[in-house]
Design a protein around this motif. Structure first.
Motif, short mmCIF file in Angstrom:
data_model
loop_
_atom_site.label_atom_id
_atom_site.label_comp_id
_atom_site.label_asym_id
_atom_site.label_seq_id
_atom_site.Cartn_x
_atom_site.Cartn_y
_atom_site.Cartn_z
N ARG A 14 44.12 36.31 44.11
CA ARG A 14 45.22 37.05 43.47
C ARG A 14 44.71 38.12 42.51
N SER A 15 43.52 37.88 41.94
CA SER A 15 42.93 38.85 41.01
C SER A 15 42.32 40.04 41.75
N GLY A 16 42.21 39.93 43.06
CA GLY A 16 41.58 40.97 43.85
C GLY A 16 40.10 40.72 44.07
#
Length: 148
Positions: A14-16
């Motif tokens: 989700r943070s990339g």
């Protein structure tokens, strides 16, 4: 195909950032084409490992791919959850999943389209693996063994 997943050892979180995909007990059968320590599955989960390169395969390697696809089909028939994984989750796992779909009655072209529709257009971008599927893994295996 319900109950059948295809993936890799890494994913974009989700943070990339890239994160490791660690399998615990989410699946009843895990088929691994590239094993990395610490990536599971948990003890008690059926796990088959058959390392193959993301390149030309010999007859023995193709036979292993065929056995894994059969194990996937057998488990799916029993209502079990199956994960097929390699490093990125596109080519090696795609070859096994596509062959499982062909064994289940789909044409190679249907299997390739299904995988690309669900996993992404870059799935099965190894053209040699696509050629193996179109020729049929039985045929590809015989041809590889004759060439050895």
């Amino acid at each position: 195909m319900p109950g059948l997943w295809m993936g890799g050892h890494e994913f974009k979180g989700r943070s990339g950032e890239r994160e490791f995909a660690v399998v615990r007990d989410e699946f009843d059968l895990v088929l691994t084409l590239l094993r990395l320590p610490g990536h599971g599955p948990d003890d008690g989960v059926e796990h088959h490992v058959w390392p193959i390169p993301d390149g030309p395969l010999d007859g023995t390697q193709l036979a292993g791919v065929m056995r894994l696809a059969q194990a996937a089909d057998d488990a799916l028939e029993d209502g079990r959850r199956v994960l097929v994984r390699c490093y990125h989750g596109y080519n090696r796992s795609g070859l096994v999943v596509a062959h499982a779909l062909v064994r289940a009655g789909h044409t190679p072209e249907e299997a390739i389209r299904m995988i690309r529709a669900r996993r992404g257009p870059w799935a099965l971008h190894n053209e040699l693996f696509v050629e193996y599927l179109r020729a049929g893994l039985d045929t590809a295996r015989l041809l590889e063994e004759l060439a050895e």
